[in-house]
Design an enzyme around this catalytic site. Sequence first.
Site, PDB file in Angstrom:
ATOM      1  N   LYS A 253      37.575  37.478  38.919  1.00  0.00           N
ATOM      2  CA  LYS A 253      38.636  37.160  37.963  1.00  0.00           C
ATOM      3  C   LYS A 253      39.970  37.760  38.393  1.00  0.00           C
ATOM      4  O   LYS A 253      41.035  37.191  38.115  1.00  0.00           O
ATOM      5  CB  LYS A 253      38.236  37.622  36.562  1.00  0.00           C
TER       6      LYS A 253
ATOM      7  N   TYR B 188      31.935  40.179  39.324  1.00  0.00           N
ATOM      8  CA  TYR B 188      32.562  39.319  38.318  1.00  0.00           C
ATOM      9  C   TYR B 188      34.019  39.715  38.099  1.00  0.00           C
ATOM     10  O   TYR B 188      34.916  38.863  38.117  1.00  0.00           O
ATOM     11  CB  TYR B 188      31.795  39.400  36.997  1.00  0.00           C
TER      12      TYR B 188
END
Length: 251
Positions: free
Chosen positions: A148, A144
């Site tokens: 980003k 994750y």
Amino acid sequence: MKALITGASSGIGKDMARILAQKGYELTLVARDEKKLEETKKELEKITKTEIISMDLSSEENCKDLHKQVKDIDILINNAGFGDCGNFTKTNLEKEIKMIETNIIAYHILTKLYLIDMKAKNQGKILNVASIAGFMPGPLMATYYASKNYVVKLSEAIREELKKEKSKVQISILCPGPVETNFNKVANVKFNLREANSMKVAKYAIKKLEKGKFYIVPGLDVKIAKIGAKIIPTNIIAKFAYMAQKRKLGD
């Protein structure tokens, strides 16, 4: 004026749709959950013209089809995405691949295709929803955080290209900390930090987007974390992130 918002059936995406509806934008809302999209449409079509498209953006072809279906937009908000939590060798590979397809590939395709359109008109705004996670490593949420980081660096590079070309097209990134959304349930994580109110984050994001701000970072604590990520060595940040994440997991 027209806006296209992905991940628009709940959370920040839905709240940004509410704000743009009040500002008179015609909306195209995209998400996988058709039932929630219908509920959102029922609410917003009283205010503005609202189109919904139930679509899984983890599919490359779906992303391309979306661009073919929806043209002449003034604002693109890439918001679809999710996370997962756990040791990298123990988390589910298929879920991570789906995360990469949604958090990275979909953003990449839609940003590229709509940016080409906007540059041809020399107008338009793109808001890529990233995270404070995009400025640091994230042990125990490795995929994750990495996704980003990709969004942040891609957007930073595009911004410089647009500046050099003296283009009137604008790109921005929204980098919140934890927000009260469905993210935590999907990611199987509980945050120790105070979670921000989704509507407040959405209002802040649209306000700064309209003012042409590139880094949109809601909350003083998150702004401090962004500064810290710049000046503190990465290995130190990774150690603190690991300890914080391990407490969330209860290990």
